[in-house]
Design a protein around this motif. Sequence first.
Motif, PDB file in Angstrom:
ATOM      1  N   PRO A 214     -18.531   9.051 -49.652  1.00  0.00           N
ATOM      2  CA  PRO A 214     -18.295   7.710 -49.088  1.00  0.00           C
ATOM      3  C   PRO A 214     -16.964   7.595 -48.348  1.00  0.00           C
ATOM      4  O   PRO A 214     -16.871   6.922 -47.315  1.00  0.00           O
ATOM      5  N   VAL A 215     -15.931   8.268 -48.848  1.00  0.00           N
ATOM      6  CA  VAL A 215     -14.639   8.238 -48.171  1.00  0.00           C
ATOM      7  C   VAL A 215     -14.741   8.953 -46.822  1.00  0.00           C
ATOM      8  O   VAL A 215     -14.223   8.467 -45.800  1.00  0.00           O
ATOM      9  N   PHE A 216     -15.434  10.076 -46.803  1.00  0.00           N
ATOM     10  CA  PHE A 216     -15.619  10.830 -45.558  1.00  0.00           C
ATOM     11  C   PHE A 216     -16.411  10.000 -44.553  1.00  0.00           C
ATOM     12  O   PHE A 216     -16.073   9.954 -43.364  1.00  0.00           O
ATOM     13  N   ALA A 217     -17.467   9.333 -45.020  1.00  0.00           N
ATOM     14  CA  ALA A 217     -18.265   8.478 -44.136  1.00  0.00           C
ATOM     15  C   ALA A 217     -17.441   7.305 -43.620  1.00  0.00           C
ATOM     16  O   ALA A 217     -17.577   6.908 -42.453  1.00  0.00           O
ATOM     17  N   ALA A 218     -16.571   6.752 -44.451  1.00  0.00           N
ATOM     18  CA  ALA A 218     -15.722   5.644 -44.010  1.00  0.00           C
ATOM     19  C   ALA A 218     -14.723   6.106 -42.953  1.00  0.00           C
ATOM     20  O   ALA A 218     -14.460   5.384 -41.986  1.00  0.00           O
ATOM     21  N   VAL A 219     -14.183   7.300 -43.111  1.00  0.00           N
ATOM     22  CA  VAL A 219     -13.247   7.827 -42.117  1.00  0.00           C
ATOM     23  C   VAL A 219     -13.948   8.039 -40.779  1.00  0.00           C
ATOM     24  O   VAL A 219     -13.419   7.683 -39.720  1.00  0.00           O
TER      25      VAL A 219
ATOM     26  N   TYR B 119     -13.101  13.242 -32.196  1.00  0.00           N
ATOM     27  CA  TYR B 119     -12.741  13.617 -33.564  1.00  0.00           C
ATOM     28  C   TYR B 119     -13.809  13.152 -34.545  1.00  0.00           C
ATOM     29  O   TYR B 119     -14.166  13.875 -35.480  1.00  0.00           O
ATOM     30  N   ALA B 120     -14.318  11.938 -34.345  1.00  0.00           N
ATOM     31  CA  ALA B 120     -15.355  11.414 -35.238  1.00  0.00           C
ATOM     32  C   ALA B 120     -16.629  12.251 -35.143  1.00  0.00           C
ATOM     33  O   ALA B 120     -17.252  12.564 -36.165  1.00  0.00           O
ATOM     34  N   VAL B 121     -17.002  12.630 -33.947  1.00  0.00           N
ATOM     35  CA  VAL B 121     -18.202  13.457 -33.773  1.00  0.00           C
ATOM     36  C   VAL B 121     -17.993  14.831 -34.394  1.00  0.00           C
ATOM     37  O   VAL B 121     -18.904  15.378 -35.040  1.00  0.00           O
ATOM     38  N   ASN B 122     -16.806  15.399 -34.239  1.00  0.00           N
ATOM     39  CA  ASN B 122     -16.520  16.700 -34.846  1.00  0.00           C
ATOM     40  C   ASN B 122     -16.606  16.634 -36.372  1.00  0.00           C
ATOM     41  O   ASN B 122     -17.160  17.531 -37.011  1.00  0.00           O
ATOM     42  N   LEU B 123     -16.064  15.585 -36.964  1.00  0.00           N
ATOM     43  CA  LEU B 123     -16.157  15.431 -38.420  1.00  0.00           C
ATOM     44  C   LEU B 123     -17.601  15.235 -38.859  1.00  0.00           C
ATOM     45  O   LEU B 123     -18.021  15.741 -39.908  1.00  0.00           O
ATOM     46  N   PHE B 124     -18.379  14.498 -38.072  1.00  0.00           N
ATOM     47  CA  PHE B 124     -19.782  14.279 -38.398  1.00  0.00           C
ATOM     48  C   PHE B 124     -20.556  15.594 -38.342  1.00  0.00           C
ATOM     49  O   PHE B 124     -21.356  15.890 -39.237  1.00  0.00           O
ATOM     50  N   ILE B 125     -20.323  16.383 -37.320  1.00  0.00           N
ATOM     51  CA  ILE B 125     -20.999  17.684 -37.215  1.00  0.00           C
ATOM     52  C   ILE B 125     -20.567  18.594 -38.365  1.00  0.00           C
ATOM     53  O   ILE B 125     -21.384  19.306 -38.953  1.00  0.00           O
ATOM     54  N   PHE B 126     -19.286  18.550 -38.696  1.00  0.00           N
ATOM     55  CA  PHE B 126     -18.791  19.369 -39.797  1.00  0.00           C
ATOM     56  C   PHE B 126     -19.441  18.964 -41.121  1.00  0.00           C
ATOM     57  O   PHE B 126     -19.746  19.804 -41.962  1.00  0.00           O
ATOM     58  N   ALA B 127     -19.675  17.673 -41.309  1.00  0.00           N
ATOM     59  CA  ALA B 127     -20.292  17.189 -42.548  1.00  0.00           C
ATOM     60  C   ALA B 127     -21.768  17.561 -42.632  1.00  0.00           C
ATOM     61  O   ALA B 127     -22.336  17.591 -43.730  1.00  0.00           O
ATOM     62  N   MET B 128     -22.392  17.861 -41.507  1.00  0.00           N
ATOM     63  CA  MET B 128     -23.801  18.255 -41.530  1.00  0.00           C
ATOM     64  C   MET B 128     -24.001  19.604 -42.208  1.00  0.00           C
ATOM     65  O   MET B 128     -25.105  19.932 -42.617  1.00  0.00           O
ATOM     66  N   GLY B 129     -22.948  20.389 -42.339  1.00  0.00           N
ATOM     67  CA  GLY B 129     -23.037  21.678 -43.018  1.00  0.00           C
ATOM     68  C   GLY B 129     -22.839  21.558 -44.515  1.00  0.00           C
ATOM     69  O   GLY B 129     -22.538  22.542 -45.175  1.00  0.00           O
TER      70      GLY B 129
ATOM     71  N   VAL C 253     -18.045  23.016 -34.267  1.00  0.00           N
ATOM     72  CA  VAL C 253     -16.837  22.171 -34.219  1.00  0.00           C
ATOM     73  C   VAL C 253     -15.703  22.889 -33.517  1.00  0.00           C
ATOM     74  O   VAL C 253     -14.975  22.285 -32.723  1.00  0.00           O
ATOM     75  N   LEU C 254     -15.526  24.177 -33.777  1.00  0.00           N
ATOM     76  CA  LEU C 254     -14.479  24.928 -33.080  1.00  0.00           C
ATOM     77  C   LEU C 254     -14.714  24.944 -31.579  1.00  0.00           C
ATOM     78  O   LEU C 254     -13.782  24.780 -30.786  1.00  0.00           O
ATOM     79  N   THR C 255     -15.956  25.107 -31.174  1.00  0.00           N
ATOM     80  CA  THR C 255     -16.279  25.063 -29.752  1.00  0.00           C
ATOM     81  C   THR C 255     -16.020  23.676 -29.179  1.00  0.00           C
ATOM     82  O   THR C 255     -15.474  23.531 -28.080  1.00  0.00           O
ATOM     83  N   ALA C 256     -16.395  22.649 -29.926  1.00  0.00           N
ATOM     84  CA  ALA C 256     -16.187  21.276 -29.458  1.00  0.00           C
ATOM     85  C   ALA C 256     -14.699  20.925 -29.362  1.00  0.00           C
ATOM     86  O   ALA C 256     -14.299  20.159 -28.485  1.00  0.00           O
ATOM     87  N   ILE C 257     -13.877  21.481 -30.238  1.00  0.00           N
ATOM     88  CA  ILE C 257     -12.436  21.227 -30.173  1.00  0.00           C
ATOM     89  C   ILE C 257     -11.855  21.799 -28.890  1.00  0.00           C
ATOM     90  O   ILE C 257     -11.065  21.149 -28.197  1.00  0.00           O
ATOM     91  N   VAL C 258     -12.247  23.014 -28.542  1.00  0.00           N
ATOM     92  CA  VAL C 258     -11.751  23.640 -27.313  1.00  0.00           C
ATOM     93  C   VAL C 258     -12.199  22.849 -26.091  1.00  0.00           C
ATOM     94  O   VAL C 258     -11.404  22.566 -25.185  1.00  0.00           O
ATOM     95  N   ILE C 259     -13.453  22.454 -26.059  1.00  0.00           N
ATOM     96  CA  ILE C 259     -13.958  21.665 -24.939  1.00  0.00           C
ATOM     97  C   ILE C 259     -13.273  20.300 -24.902  1.00  0.00           C
ATOM     98  O   ILE C 259     -12.948  19.783 -23.829  1.00  0.00           O
TER      99      ILE C 259
END
Length: 118
Positions: free
Chosen positions: A3-8, A37-47, A73-79
């Motif tokens: 829930p904390v991760f989803a709130a962030v 950043y929000a999309v990267n965290l969301f993709i990271f949470a999918m794992g 996520v690493l690819t998305a950070i570079v892009i």
Amino acid sequence: MEPVFAAVVAVLTSCGVYLMLRPRTFDLVLGLTLLSYAVNLFIFAMGRLTVGAPPLLRGTADHYADPLPPALVLTAIVIGFAMTALLLTLAVRNRFATRSDASDTGEAAHPLSRREQP
């Protein structure tokens, strides 16, 4: 923890959308950065958010971490860094060309498009 991760993620998304709707170019760039950043965290949470799980299967493990979302996520950070640099370059160029930081102005605000009034 979930829930904390989803709130962030929700706070980052809402702040990013709010800043993207502002009329200034710096706010737009900052909003796009927060949204990425929000999309990267969301993709990271999918794992799956697992602590201490091996990233690869060894034997018969019931819980394992998926290695694909961190790679994405690493690819998305570079892009994202490249796109932020491009947007900042365009924003600075627009600032010097129009003498304004506003992003929602039309042709009337552009100094080269103004006609002299008689």
